[in-house]
Design an enzyme around this catalytic site. Sequence first.
Site, PDB file in Angstrom:
ATOM      1  N   CYS A 135      -3.475  -3.272   4.622  1.00 25.17           N
ATOM      2  CA  CYS A 135      -2.581  -4.284   5.205  1.00 25.17           C
ATOM      3  C   CYS A 135      -3.041  -5.709   4.920  1.00 25.17           C
ATOM      4  CB  CYS A 135      -2.456  -4.078   6.708  1.00 25.17           C
ATOM      5  SG  CYS A 135      -2.020  -2.398   7.128  1.00 25.17           S
ATOM      6  N   HIS A 183      -2.509  -9.382  12.668  1.00 28.15           N
ATOM      7  CA  HIS A 183      -1.903  -8.214  12.035  1.00 28.15           C
ATOM      8  C   HIS A 183      -1.448  -7.295  13.167  1.00 28.15           C
ATOM      9  CE1 HIS A 183      -1.051  -4.661   9.853  1.00 28.15           C
ATOM     10  NE2 HIS A 183      -2.109  -4.002  10.294  1.00 28.15           N
ATOM     11  N   GLU A 198       0.846  -1.187   0.000  1.00 23.85           N
ATOM     12  CA  GLU A 198       0.000   0.000   0.000  1.00 23.85           C
ATOM     13  C   GLU A 198       0.884   1.241   0.000  1.00 23.85           C
ATOM     14  OE1 GLU A 198      -1.312  -1.224   4.372  1.00 23.85           O
ATOM     15  OE2 GLU A 198      -2.065   0.757   3.878  1.00 23.85           O
TER      16      GLU A 198
HETATM   17  N1  CAA Z   1       2.509   3.494  30.578  1.00 23.92           N
HETATM   18  C1  CAA Z   1       1.846   2.476  30.010  1.00 23.92           C
HETATM   19  N2  CAA Z   1       0.843   2.652  29.094  1.00 23.92           N
HETATM   20  C2  CAA Z   1       0.522   3.910  28.753  1.00 23.92           C
HETATM   21  C3  CAA Z   1       1.188   5.023  29.323  1.00 23.92           C
HETATM   22  C4  CAA Z   1       2.226   4.772  30.283  1.00 23.92           C
HETATM   23  N3  CAA Z   1       2.888   5.772  30.857  1.00 23.92           N
HETATM   24  N4  CAA Z   1       0.650   6.139  28.797  1.00 23.92           N
HETATM   25  C5  CAA Z   1      -0.322   5.740  27.918  1.00 23.92           C
HETATM   26  N5  CAA Z   1      -0.393   4.397  27.903  1.00 23.92           N
HETATM   27  C6  CAA Z   1      -1.273   3.539  27.068  1.00 23.92           C
HETATM   28  C7  CAA Z   1      -2.706   4.036  26.977  1.00 23.92           C
HETATM   29  O1  CAA Z   1      -3.451   3.657  28.110  1.00 23.92           O
HETATM   30  C8  CAA Z   1      -3.133   3.328  25.706  1.00 23.92           C
HETATM   31  O2  CAA Z   1      -3.398   1.977  25.980  1.00 23.92           O
HETATM   32  P1  CAA Z   1      -4.841   1.348  25.645  1.00 23.92           P
HETATM   33  O3  CAA Z   1      -5.060   1.545  24.175  1.00 23.92           O
HETATM   34  O4  CAA Z   1      -4.710  -0.086  26.015  1.00 23.92           O
HETATM   35  O5  CAA Z   1      -5.819   2.099  26.450  1.00 23.92           O
HETATM   36  C9  CAA Z   1      -1.876   3.324  24.837  1.00 23.92           C
HETATM   37  O6  CAA Z   1      -0.804   3.598  25.748  1.00 23.92           O
HETATM   38  C10 CAA Z   1      -1.862   4.353  23.746  1.00 23.92           C
HETATM   39  O7  CAA Z   1      -2.189   5.589  24.321  1.00 23.92           O
HETATM   40  P2  CAA Z   1      -3.207   6.569  23.600  1.00 23.92           P
HETATM   41  O8  CAA Z   1      -4.434   5.824  23.212  1.00 23.92           O
HETATM   42  O9  CAA Z   1      -3.370   7.796  24.435  1.00 23.92           O
HETATM   43  O10 CAA Z   1      -2.327   6.911  22.313  1.00 23.92           O
HETATM   44  P3  CAA Z   1      -2.574   7.902  21.142  1.00 23.92           P
HETATM   45  O11 CAA Z   1      -3.874   8.604  21.256  1.00 23.92           O
HETATM   46  O12 CAA Z   1      -1.362   8.760  21.068  1.00 23.92           O
HETATM   47  O13 CAA Z   1      -2.635   6.981  19.807  1.00 23.92           O
HETATM   48  C11 CAA Z   1      -2.929   5.192  18.302  1.00 23.92           C
HETATM   49  C12 CAA Z   1      -2.538   5.599  19.736  1.00 23.92           C
HETATM   50  C13 CAA Z   1      -4.417   5.552  18.079  1.00 23.92           C
HETATM   51  C14 CAA Z   1      -2.741   3.696  18.135  1.00 23.92           C
HETATM   52  C15 CAA Z   1      -2.039   5.971  17.289  1.00 23.92           C
HETATM   53  O14 CAA Z   1      -0.711   5.591  17.464  1.00 23.92           O
HETATM   54  C16 CAA Z   1      -2.414   5.754  15.848  1.00 23.92           C
HETATM   55  O15 CAA Z   1      -3.255   6.462  15.307  1.00 23.92           O
HETATM   56  N6  CAA Z   1      -1.774   4.752  15.148  1.00 23.92           N
HETATM   57  C17 CAA Z   1      -2.028   4.457  13.751  1.00 23.92           C
HETATM   58  C18 CAA Z   1      -3.331   3.722  13.508  1.00 23.92           C
HETATM   59  C19 CAA Z   1      -3.273   2.253  13.814  1.00 23.92           C
HETATM   60  O16 CAA Z   1      -2.228   1.640  13.927  1.00 23.92           O
HETATM   61  N7  CAA Z   1      -4.455   1.638  13.949  1.00 23.92           N
HETATM   62  C20 CAA Z   1      -4.546   0.193  14.197  1.00 23.92           C
HETATM   63  C21 CAA Z   1      -5.776  -0.407  13.581  1.00 23.92           C
HETATM   64  S1  CAA Z   1      -5.790  -0.073  11.805  1.00 23.92           S
HETATM   65  C22 CAA Z   1      -4.758  -1.280  11.155  1.00 23.92           C
HETATM   66  O17 CAA Z   1      -4.481  -2.241  11.791  1.00 23.92           O
HETATM   67  C23 CAA Z   1      -4.230  -1.088   9.786  1.00 23.92           C
HETATM   68  C24 CAA Z   1      -2.852  -0.529   9.878  1.00 23.92           C
HETATM   69  O18 CAA Z   1      -1.862  -1.250   9.873  1.00 23.92           O
HETATM   70  C25 CAA Z   1      -2.721   0.930  10.013  1.00 23.92           C
END
Ligand code: CAA
Length: 389
Positions: free
Chosen positions: A113, A235, A81
């Site tokens: 993916c 995945h 992709e």
């Molecule tokens: N210690 C331990 N854990 C901590 C922490 C700390 N000090 N601080 C935060 N965390 C945890 C949070 O609790 C959270 O865990 P949970 O999801 O289990 O609740 C985790 O860390 C992430 O924190 P946030 O949710 O606050 O993180 P974020 O808002 O910055 O974004 C994300 C996380 C949404 C995954 C972002 O990285 C993102 O958009 N990623 C790209 C999209 C993606 O990968 N999506 C996956 C599904 S789509 C797919 O699979 C296709 C593909 O390949 C893209």
Amino acid sequence: KLMKIGIDKIGFATSDLYLDMVDLANARHEDPNKYLIGIGQSKMAVIRPTQDVVTMAAAAAKKIICQEDKEKISYVIFATESGVDNSKSAAIYLADLLGLKLNIRTIEVKQACYGATAALQLAKGYVALNPESKVLVIGADNARYGVKTPGEPTQGGGAIAMIIGSDPKILELENETSAYAKNIMDFWRPLGHSKALVDGKYSSGVYLDFLKNVWDEQLKRTNYQLQDYGALLFHLPYTKMGLKGLRQILQDATAEDSTRLIREFEYARQFNCEVGNLYTGSLYLSFLSLLVNSTSIKSGDRIGFFSYGSGAQAEFFTGILQPDYQKGLAGVDYWAILNKRQSVSVIEYEDLFERHVFDIENIELDYQADKSAFLLAGIHNYKRKYLSR
Ligand code: CAA
């Protein structure tokens, strides 16, 4: 007895550069444990501007292809992709770099993916009709969300190459699979964009929803219970995502099933923790990680695969591990390769990230620092020039 069809060999290549997630967390004023535990990533592959899906795929394939394979491969299916052309398939460049025969088919497939799973299933049907032939399946990507975006810690890149054939050394694919497709905007990349657009939180929810759909469907179709699986693979856009998926499946599991499947998942995410998201290749990197790192899986074990591609398409399928599976790894020492990589600073990563070329008419790339076997040397009149050494 029906002929066995499946994964005969698997190879992997990534960048020789990585960014430590602790350094990235510090630069972004985040607690490192958010990335290390919350996201589940310890390092992220940083791709040089002289590398792309074609060069990484060639490096992955070169690790496993022998002369006999070259003679038997009559189909190259390249899933990506983050392709390099809107018309010409990356598979043609790849076949050329590898020196494959000319009387073959070369195509590119796309569904985020999920693409490499589509390629694998196409290859399986092709081998069923052409048992003497082999298919080279690629899942190669460079995951780019952008500097200082929420998706940034879930970037990465690399390529998986698999040879699909009859009487496979590694995994016999079983026939019963469950697929699910629904038009959803969780992650996409409009034409002309070099970085993905994503609704991050929403995409993680859709992933789990699609997992529930295909898992329940597969249960109805096969009646395989948790005890029938040696390992479950996911995945892994970031490795915590797979852990969430596994926990969802294990909700009512016995202690024995939970212990075994969590133990194998931990083996199966080690390489992904080191590299980051490979998009199409992530599920298969996790499979490779299981094969290399697990001390408990054995021949005859059933492995379950959850493939997910935003947009969105999911499939759950299974395979049986074969007695010669270690031979299908072609003796490559992946830990030695990963441990030999050089770390870059956040500033260096940002610079390399911005230097990737898209939609450029003419450029000579300085490739002196890149010691890879396959390189993008430049673009002339919009034509990509690759080098192999
Ligand atoms: N210690 C331990 N854990 C901590 C922490 C700390 N000090 N601080 C935060 N965390 C945890 C949070 O609790 C959270 O865990 P949970 O999801 O289990 O609740 C985790 O860390 C992430 O924190 P946030 O949710 O606050 O993180 P974020 O808002 O910055 O974004 C994300 C996380 C949404 C995954 C972002 O990285 C993102 O958009 N990623 C790209 C999209 C993606 O990968 N999506 C996956 C599904 S789509 C797919 O699979 C296709 C593909 O390949 C893209």
